[in-house]
Design a protein around this motif. Structure first.
Motif, PDB file in Angstrom:
ATOM      1  N   ASP A   1      73.598  71.642  15.922  1.00  0.00           N
ATOM      2  CA  ASP A   1      74.931  71.801  16.512  1.00  0.00           C
ATOM      3  C   ASP A   1      75.831  70.776  15.839  1.00  0.00           C
ATOM      4  O   ASP A   1      75.636  69.571  16.007  1.00  0.00           O
TER       5      ASP A   1
ATOM      6  N   GLY B   1      81.987  71.499  15.247  1.00  0.00           N
ATOM      7  CA  GLY B   1      82.578  71.685  16.576  1.00  0.00           C
ATOM      8  C   GLY B   1      84.043  71.315  16.729  1.00  0.00           C
ATOM      9  O   GLY B   1      84.406  70.594  17.662  1.00  0.00           O
ATOM     10  N   PRO B   2      84.937  71.809  15.838  1.00  0.00           N
ATOM     11  CA  PRO B   2      86.367  71.513  16.033  1.00  0.00           C
ATOM     12  C   PRO B   2      86.918  72.330  17.203  1.00  0.00           C
ATOM     13  O   PRO B   2      86.182  73.116  17.800  1.00  0.00           O
ATOM     14  N   ASN B   3      88.183  72.123  17.499  1.00  0.00           N
ATOM     15  CA  ASN B   3      88.796  72.831  18.623  1.00  0.00           C
ATOM     16  C   ASN B   3      89.916  73.740  18.133  1.00  0.00           C
ATOM     17  O   ASN B   3      90.733  73.335  17.301  1.00  0.00           O
TER      18      ASN B   3
ATOM     19  N   HIS C   1      85.214  64.921  13.707  1.00  0.00           N
ATOM     20  CA  HIS C   1      84.695  66.206  13.243  1.00  0.00           C
ATOM     21  C   HIS C   1      84.252  66.106  11.784  1.00  0.00           C
ATOM     22  O   HIS C   1      83.305  66.768  11.369  1.00  0.00           O
TER      23      HIS C   1
ATOM     24  N   HIS D   1      79.836  74.699  17.402  1.00  0.00           N
ATOM     25  CA  HIS D   1      80.254  74.836  18.805  1.00  0.00           C
ATOM     26  C   HIS D   1      81.775  74.681  18.923  1.00  0.00           C
ATOM     27  O   HIS D   1      82.289  73.680  19.430  1.00  0.00           O
TER      28      HIS D   1
ATOM     29  N   GLY E   1      85.477  74.726  20.021  1.00  0.00           N
ATOM     30  CA  GLY E   1      86.163  74.683  21.315  1.00  0.00           C
ATOM     31  C   GLY E   1      87.165  75.833  21.370  1.00  0.00           C
ATOM     32  O   GLY E   1      88.274  75.721  20.858  1.00  0.00           O
TER      33      GLY E   1
ATOM     34  N   TYR F   1      83.816  71.803  30.062  1.00  0.00           N
ATOM     35  CA  TYR F   1      82.991  71.481  28.892  1.00  0.00           C
ATOM     36  C   TYR F   1      81.515  71.317  29.272  1.00  0.00           C
ATOM     37  O   TYR F   1      80.625  71.830  28.593  1.00  0.00           O
TER      38      TYR F   1
ATOM     39  N   ASP G   1      78.197  73.383  28.058  1.00  0.00           N
ATOM     40  CA  ASP G   1      77.077  72.741  27.366  1.00  0.00           C
ATOM     41  C   ASP G   1      75.754  73.013  28.081  1.00  0.00           C
ATOM     42  O   ASP G   1      74.719  73.187  27.423  1.00  0.00           O
TER      43      ASP G   1
ATOM     44  N   TYR H   1      71.962  67.662  18.206  1.00  0.00           N
ATOM     45  CA  TYR H   1      73.385  67.639  18.538  1.00  0.00           C
ATOM     46  C   TYR H   1      74.042  66.540  17.708  1.00  0.00           C
ATOM     47  O   TYR H   1      73.848  65.356  17.993  1.00  0.00           O
TER      48      TYR H   1
ATOM     49  N   VAL I   1      76.892  64.766  17.275  1.00  0.00           N
ATOM     50  CA  VAL I   1      78.107  64.530  18.057  1.00  0.00           C
ATOM     51  C   VAL I   1      78.302  63.013  18.169  1.00  0.00           C
ATOM     52  O   VAL I   1      77.328  62.259  18.217  1.00  0.00           O
TER      53      VAL I   1
ATOM     54  N   GLN J   1      80.203  60.614  23.244  1.00  0.00           N
ATOM     55  CA  GLN J   1      79.690  61.670  24.128  1.00  0.00           C
ATOM     56  C   GLN J   1      78.219  61.468  24.499  1.00  0.00           C
ATOM     57  O   GLN J   1      77.571  62.380  25.017  1.00  0.00           O
TER      58      GLN J   1
HETATM   59  N1  ARG Z   1      84.456  70.436  20.459  1.00  0.00           N
HETATM   60  C1  ARG Z   1      83.832  69.191  20.798  1.00  0.00           C
HETATM   61  C2  ARG Z   1      84.779  68.032  20.517  1.00  0.00           C
HETATM   62  O1  ARG Z   1      85.720  68.196  19.766  1.00  0.00           O
HETATM   63  C3  ARG Z   1      82.558  68.938  20.033  1.00  0.00           C
HETATM   64  C4  ARG Z   1      81.433  69.882  20.354  1.00  0.00           C
HETATM   65  C5  ARG Z   1      80.092  69.232  20.221  1.00  0.00           C
HETATM   66  N2  ARG Z   1      78.999  70.085  20.589  1.00  0.00           N
HETATM   67  C6  ARG Z   1      78.612  70.329  21.839  1.00  0.00           C
HETATM   68  N3  ARG Z   1      77.621  71.156  22.052  1.00  0.00           N
HETATM   69  N4  ARG Z   1      79.181  69.716  22.858  1.00  0.00           N
HETATM   70  O2  ARG Z   1      84.588  66.956  21.042  1.00  0.00           O
END
Ligand code: ARG
Length: 592
Positions: free
Chosen positions: A116, A119-121, A130, A156, A158, A312, A316, A334, A336, A340
């Motif tokens: 994973d 994971g941008p938004n 990112h 992943h 957003g 969120y 998850d 993950y 990340v 987080q």
């Molecule tokens: N979109 C999330 C962010 O910008 C990151 C996602 C990470 N992956 C996950 N499974 N939570 O912070």
């Protein structure tokens, strides 16, 4: 393929077993006074209550080492120091030189591994967090795939939740064409901020946005269509960034939050049935054991908000449940950021409490007639990483205080590399210069990210990352290109196969040989720990050992089997550098 460590362990293990009367571990590490040091006798002395030096001496009476070691000594309290014989070294080297995979075996236990990352938004600029996730995740994918694992990439994205109310209303206000344009050219920040401003300033806009969220969640067709415009245009933009970065993520790897939307109600139902849900301040929450706030009160993971919406954490949980139950994965990664950590630890703990790890083992376990062992529980790991800092040591921001646009960083690195190249090699044609600048600039950014302990913050410093001296991508790319130019200038093919063992006589040859032979163990370790600075460090040491070799051992001016042997060492070094950098997602131009 056998590495020196494995060869020595193979030879020592039977002798240890004989002395111990049962299998005993002859653990081996790199030595300071010899090539390797074994401390197995010390461990055994505690078990047998006998003097370690005595044990070591007895082990050496049984062990067959003559053909592989030139010196074997007992030192200190009972260490065994082992120096490899030149022919032994030369034989091992000839083996890895003839191997396409440089001695790195395909794994004997291939796993299915979910990564994973990125994971941008949607409709929001990618930030440096990112960037790190994308670079580290890409390196993980490359190393694990090369080891022979099956890797499932999961971006992943957003792409769901309350912000879409205001984003869709803003899209309607400026018109679809204009919105699509802004997003596809990468003006995501402008788009998002304008929506935010409207939301903060205008009560009517706020009302419309809230109604829009409800319509989206109810599956209203027009709303869904508009939502899809936002997601599609954003994906296009992210794909352009990935292409610029040269990472393996494809359009098929987007597994956005919205995909798990239908699994949210059953998730809530299951958690409720398991007795894991509790109401707190109107919201449905789980309270995994061991997580408390500063006042010692249990921390909630909010599954369903008071207004009925999901956030969120709920997504998850649904995602993890799906990955554990339906993907039959052996390992979930993950990638990340560290901020987080707690969130993910709570999600993982909830999955354990809910018994989802076990569920995977049941589902994929041996069926009748299948005598194989049951599958081990899935390993779930947070591959965490620190912040990117500016030259002031604070979290990287633009002068205006906004978060830095990732593409701007990449463009700047490439532009600086191009300027240096133009100065050094003014005759290079424009296309070649652009390609080289891209390889160097992007490579420098990636290497800077991967060459420090990922859990630590690091300073983003163009001068340092683009420097030709030191532990940088350009230094290693240059080392590689220089070796290639030896062959190009002499107009000879790189020899891969030697008729006998390579000739290893000079200390500098020996130092280089040991580095080359360590590559398989480094890859194995990195595939496990995903600490890529161990690989960058190894490549840097390899390049340094090569410099020592090249300065002390004439290659083209030597003759016969020595010349051949040294040419093989040159080629093997270049191939190892190229492979190592490729596993980090970094290109190695043939000339620089
Ligand atoms: N979109 C999330 C962010 O910008 C990151 C996602 C990470 N992956 C996950 N499974 N939570 O912070």
């Amino acid at each position: 393929m056998v590495t020196p460590e494995k060869l020595l362990i193979e030879r020592l293990a039977p002798a240890f077993a004989q002395v111990a009367g049962m299998p005993a571990d002859p653990s081996m590490r790199r030595g300071r006074h010899a090539d390797f040091q074994c401390d197995g006798a010390l461990a055994l002395s505690r078990r047998l209550g006998r003097d370690a030096r005595e044990i070591a001496a007895e082990v050496l009476r049984y062990a067959v080492l003559d053909d592989v070691c030139s010196a074997v000594e007992i030192s200190g309290p009972g260490f065994v120091n082992l120096t490899l014989a030149p022919t032994g070294l030369g034989r091992l080297l000839a083996g890895i030189a003839a191997d396409e995979r440089l001695g790195v075996p395909r794994t004997a236990r291939p796993e299915t591994i979910v990564v994973d990352y990125s994971g941008p938004n949607t409709a929001k600029e990618m930030h440096v967090g990112h960037l790190r996730s994308t670079i580290i995740g890409d390196a993980a994918v490359r190393v694990l795939e090369w080891q022979g694992h099956t890797v499932l990439r999961r971006n992943h994205l957003g792409d769901w939740g309350t912000p879409f109310g205001m984003l869709i209303e803003h899209l309607l206000d400026i018109g679809e064409t204009e919105a699509a344009h802004e997003l596809s050219v990468g003006d995501l920040t402008g788009f998002y901020q304008a929506a935010r401003r409207a939301f903060d300033a205008d009560e009517a806009f706020r009302v419309r946005s809230r109604e829009r969220v409800v319509a989206l969640q109810a599956g209203d067709p027009t709303t869904l269509r508009l939502w899809r415009v936002l997601v599609t245009e954003s994906k296009k933009y992210f794909m352009a960034v990935y292409a610029r970065l040269g990472v393996r993520l494809t359009a098929d790897d987007f597994f956005g939050e919205s995909r798990y939307n239908n699994e949210l109600p059953p998730l809530v139902k299951e958690l409720a049935e398991l007795g894991l849900l509790r109401e707190s301040a109107g919201a449905q929450c789980v309270f995994p054991a061991g997580f408390v706030n500063r006042d010692g009160e249990p921390l909630p993971l909010i599954v369903r908000k008071g207004d009925g919406g999901f956030g969120y954490a709920a997504t998850d949980l649904a995602t993890l449940r799906h990955r554990l139950r339906d993907l039959a994965a052996d390992r979930l990664l993950y990638v990340v950021g560290t901020p987080q950590s707690e969130h993910l630890a709570m999600v993982f703990a909830t999955a354990r409490d809910a018994g989802w790890h076990g569920a995977a083992a049941d589902g994929a376990g041996p069926t009748a007639g299948d005598a194989g062992p049951p599958r081990a529980p899935t390993r779930v790991e947070h591959v965490d990483f620190g912040y990117v800092l500016g030259s002031d040591g604070k979290i990287l921001r633009t002068r205006a205080g906004a978060s830095v646009k990732l593409v701007d960083l990449l463009d700047e690195a490439v532009a600086r590399a191009a300027a240096t190249i133009a100065e050094k090699d003014p005759d290079l044609d424009a296309d070649a210069r652009a390609a080289l600048a891209r390889a160097v600039g992007i490579g420098a950014v990636k290497y800077a990210d991967l060459s420090g302990d990922r859990r630590k913050d690091y300073r983003f410093d163009y001068d340092r990352m683009l420097s030709l001296d030191g532990n940088t991508a350009p230094y290693l790319q240059y080392a590689h290109a220089r070796i290639r130019s030896i062959f190009a200038r002499a107009a000879i093919e790189a020899p891969r196969v030697a008729s006998g063992p390579l000739v290893i006589r000079e200390p500098a040859e020996r130092a280089l040989a040991l580095r080359l032979l360590a590559f398989p163990d480094v890859i194995e370790e990195v595939g496990e720990s995903l600490r890529f600075h161990r690989l960058t460090h190894h490549l840097f040491e390899l390049a340094t050992a090569f410099t020592g070799f090249y300065e002390n051992c004439p290659v083209l001016r030597s003759e016969g089997e020595i010349r051949h042997s040294r040419l093989v060492l040159c080629d093997l070094t270049a191939r190892t550098l190229a492979r190592g950098l490729d596993l980090l997602g970094i290109e190695t131009p043939e000339r620089m």
